[in-house]
Structure formats: structure tokens, C-alpha cells
Design a protein around this motif. Sequence first.
Motif, short mmCIF file in Angstrom:
data_model
loop_
_atom_site.label_atom_id
_atom_site.label_comp_id
_atom_site.label_asym_id
_atom_site.label_seq_id
_atom_site.Cartn_x
_atom_site.Cartn_y
_atom_site.Cartn_z
N LEU A 1 0.82 -1.22 0.00
CA LEU A 1 0.00 0.00 0.00
C LEU A 1 0.86 1.27 0.00
N PHE A 2 1.84 1.29 0.89
CA PHE A 2 2.64 2.52 1.05
C PHE A 2 3.63 2.76 -0.10
N GLU A 3 3.91 1.71 -0.86
CA GLU A 3 4.89 1.89 -1.96
C GLU A 3 4.40 2.84 -3.04
N LYS A 4 3.07 3.02 -3.14
CA LYS A 4 2.59 4.00 -4.13
C LYS A 4 3.12 5.38 -3.80
N GLN A 5 3.12 5.71 -2.52
CA GLN A 5 3.62 7.01 -2.09
C GLN A 5 5.15 7.05 -1.99
N ASP B 1 6.75 8.96 6.67
CA ASP B 1 5.70 9.13 7.68
C ASP B 1 5.26 7.77 8.23
N LEU B 2 6.19 6.85 8.33
CA LEU B 2 5.87 5.48 8.70
C LEU B 2 6.66 5.05 9.93
N ASP B 3 6.02 4.17 10.71
CA ASP B 3 6.68 3.56 11.86
C ASP B 3 6.91 2.09 11.50
N ASN C 1 5.49 -5.04 11.17
CA ASN C 1 4.41 -4.08 11.08
C ASN C 1 4.93 -2.76 10.50
N VAL C 2 4.19 -2.19 9.55
CA VAL C 2 4.57 -0.87 8.99
C VAL C 2 3.31 -0.02 8.99
N VAL C 3 3.26 0.98 9.85
CA VAL C 3 2.04 1.78 9.95
C VAL C 3 2.33 3.27 9.81
N PHE C 4 1.31 3.97 9.32
CA PHE C 4 1.34 5.43 9.28
C PHE C 4 1.46 5.93 10.71
N SER C 5 2.29 6.93 10.92
CA SER C 5 2.55 7.36 12.29
C SER C 5 2.45 8.86 12.43
N VAL C 6 1.76 9.29 13.49
CA VAL C 6 1.66 10.73 13.74
C VAL C 6 3.07 11.30 13.97
#
Lengths: 245, 245
Positions: free
Chosen positions: A173-177, A213-215, A230-235
Motif C-alpha cells: 500500500l505505502f509503496e505507491k507514495q 511518515d511510517l513507523d 508491522n509498517v504503519v502510518f505514524s503521527v
Amino acid sequence: MTHTIEPIGTVHSCFKELFGIPRQPGLVKAARGWIEFYPPFNRAEAFTGLEGISHLWVTFVFHKSLNNETSLTVRPPRKEGKRMGVFATRAPNRPNQIGQSVVELERIETRNGKVTLHIKGLDLVEGTPVIDIKPYIPYVDSIPDAHGGFAHLAPEQRLQVSFSDEANRQVDLFEKQHPQLRQLISDILQYDPRPVYVRKLANKKQFGFFLYDLDVKVEIVDKGMVQVSNVVFSVQGTEHACSAP
Amino acid sequence: MTHTIEPIGTVHSCFKELFGIPRQPGLVKAARGWIEFYPPFNRAEAFTGLEGISHLWVTFVFHKSLNNETSLTVRPPRKEGKRMGVFATRAPNRPNQIGQSVVELERIETRNGKVTLHIKGLDLVEGTPVIDIKPYIPYVDSIPDAHGGFAHLAPEQRLQVSFSDEANRQVDLFEKQHPQLRQLISDILQYDPRPVYVRKLANKKQFGFFLYDLDVKVEIVDKGMVQVSNVVFSVQGTEHACSAP
């Protein structure tokens, strides 16, 4: 003689914190960033002739080391804690705190008369103050038969890296960005970013780091093997995040 | 963010003035000098691990360009007067006036607890303030297939160099004090140290420069041919002269 330096620009980097940054430039080729220049240094005329150049020297300030007291000796990670003279290493905490990194020039962007350089293979943290840019000149700078020193050979790839099913889906998912995200995480981990003393802690089975912007969360599954769990969007990542303009 | 720099040492060089200095390091391998370090940076512990290293990065201040106003464009000698962006060149007159040169480490000398580094292949003038020393690491710094730019190929050897009988006798005498002096003079001249506008002056048949404590006089004998006519001990050279300690 005291000499005063004013940054000409700033690095924006996939690396949002010091942990996880490769120990030299060029080791992790998928590491991307861009350099924003301050006026008047952002004008196109200052870059005329840079087209077609493949590599650049970035001269910068090790701004994250500025508050440390400089010592004449350091303990480089590859010497497993043994002290070396600071001038025999490239440790960031050094007299005058000036660094130089060779990076790949991916693209020169000019928008509204302002130049941005997109770079690859960097080992620089978000916000690094840039004090100079110079072309890499192979007939001068490339000395393949230079030798000596404890760090003249490339580091071994210490760790085998895998991704959990969950992490694989997240990375897709994140590879698009963030192009080449899987490669980037994999290359960072294979050189084992952990400090020597942490590697020795048998009960420390997890660690994590911020990229863009990932943890990114990692588990040690066996000696010499790690799995990205785990690779998640992170504040926290977002606060310091940057996208190319 | 303003950053302040204090030199850690000084270059002592065979080059006593800017004229005659090779345009990049490594071009003139017989160019010798040494670096004197200021306390506390002259202590042996700061250099532990440098033994056996063949090449060094010297980071320095272009102190002879400090009073010039910096421009965003420069006229590099190889572009025959055409303007280029300062960041596409290595011109000395640049924002922040910081330079980096790779030099050969000939010998580390420790005397009375003070370290001196003897270097070769330098392109640095006498008195250059040194702000950092780092090992050259070939697996990182050597990128032989880097490409692009107007200066990525080595300069052609423009001039054929000969010595008059008189100059040959003089060089024989001075070589006891200054090893490889003939080679040094020859290598400097073959790349033609004259600025572009001087090369075009048809009636300017002689020029000279200072090396160590010597005044070297040169005559243009034909297109593409120069002869060293005279090499004499010079008071002007002596004033700035240095011998290795």
C-alpha cells in the motif's frame, strides 16, 4: 582565525531520526531525499552545468551532534567498542562538525524559478543544514586502489531480512507514495542499524524506526535473522514528514 | 543557523602562491606538503588507526578567496570564459568557502608528542587553514563510473616542457633539498597554469612562479612548448618557505 558559516539549504530525507541511517552514503541506494535551497542560492543560474552530472558532494553540518562535547577519540560501531582517533574515522561527533557525503543526483527540479535537487543513496537525517554542493569528478575523487584502515572494506550484510504477511500487505500500500519502500527497509536492516551494546542484549527482541511518515516495527526471530512485523502510518512520522514539493 | 569554525591546523605547502597550483588534487603527484596541528588536535591519540591509510580527505577554508564577494556563477578555466553555476564547479570563490581535497598520506610523524602529517599530490597553498581530516574510504568514495559535467575527464596535457642547461644544473642542486623537484615543475607546467586571458597575450613570452624557496622562470618557446629557463633561490620564496620539521 574564526570562520562563520551560513547554511545555503536543508536536506529533506526519508530518515526522520538518526537510528536506521546507513553508516555511509551509497550503501542504501533506495534512500531518497531532496535539498531545498534558501534565497539567493535557489536560483537556476547557480546550478547551470549540473545537468547530466550523476553524483554530487553535499557538504553539511552534523547538527544533531552539535551539543556534544567533542573528544579526540571515538568508538566506531565496526570496532565493537574499541577507541580510535577521531581523524581516523568519519564519526559525526568531530571537531568543527562538518560532514561530506557523495549522493546520486536523481533529478533537478525548477519550479517558480526555485531549484530543488532530488538525491538518492543519502545517509543524512531530515533537517541537515547544507553548506555546499559540488560535482563529483571521477578522475580526481575515484581512487579505487586507496587502501588501509579498519573500514576500507564494505560492511558485511549481517542480517537476513523477511517481512510478515501483514507487513508485506502494508508495504504494498505505502509503496505507491514511497517508491522502493521494501528495498529501502530491507537494505537498512541488512546492515544491522542497532548499536553494539543493544545487539548484545539477549532479551531485547524488538525494535523500530521511522521512515518517511511510517513507523517500522522489527522482530529478531533468530540469530542473524529479523522480520519486519508491522509498517504503519505514524503521527510522529507525520510531524517531521516531507514529500517532495 | 550560523555555525562557527575554528581551524585545527595549517597546511605547509610547496606552493607559496596561488599561481601554479594544480586545479585539482592528485594531478601533480610530486606536490608535497605537511599539516601542522594546533593543540589539542596534535596529540597522537586523535590519529590512532590512521597508520596504513593511503589517502586522506582534507577539509579546509579557501582563505585566499575570503575577501571576494561570492557570485552565483563563475568562469572556470576549462570553459574558456563561459559562465557556469557555482554549484556545478569546484571554484574556490563559493558560498561558505569550504573546500575538500583528497591527498596521499606519505608519512605520520610524531615528535615530542605532536603529530604532523606529510602529504602528497596536494593542490593547497601555504597557510591554508585545515578544519578536518578524514580517511578516504574506497568502497564509499570511489565511484569510477560517475559521469557528466564539463570537467569529468582529466585535463589534457597542454604543454610540452623542457629545461635549459642552466635550469637543469640548478634543479640538480636543489633536488637534494626538494625531492622530485624536476618532476614537480614539469607536471605543474604541462597542465598550463596560466589563466585563459594570459594565454591569449601573444607578446607575453615569460612567466614565473614560486615553489618552496625557489623562483622558477619559464619561457614560451613555441605554441604548446615551454622551457624552464632559470631556477633560483629567492628571498620572496624564503619568507614563506617551510621545510618539514
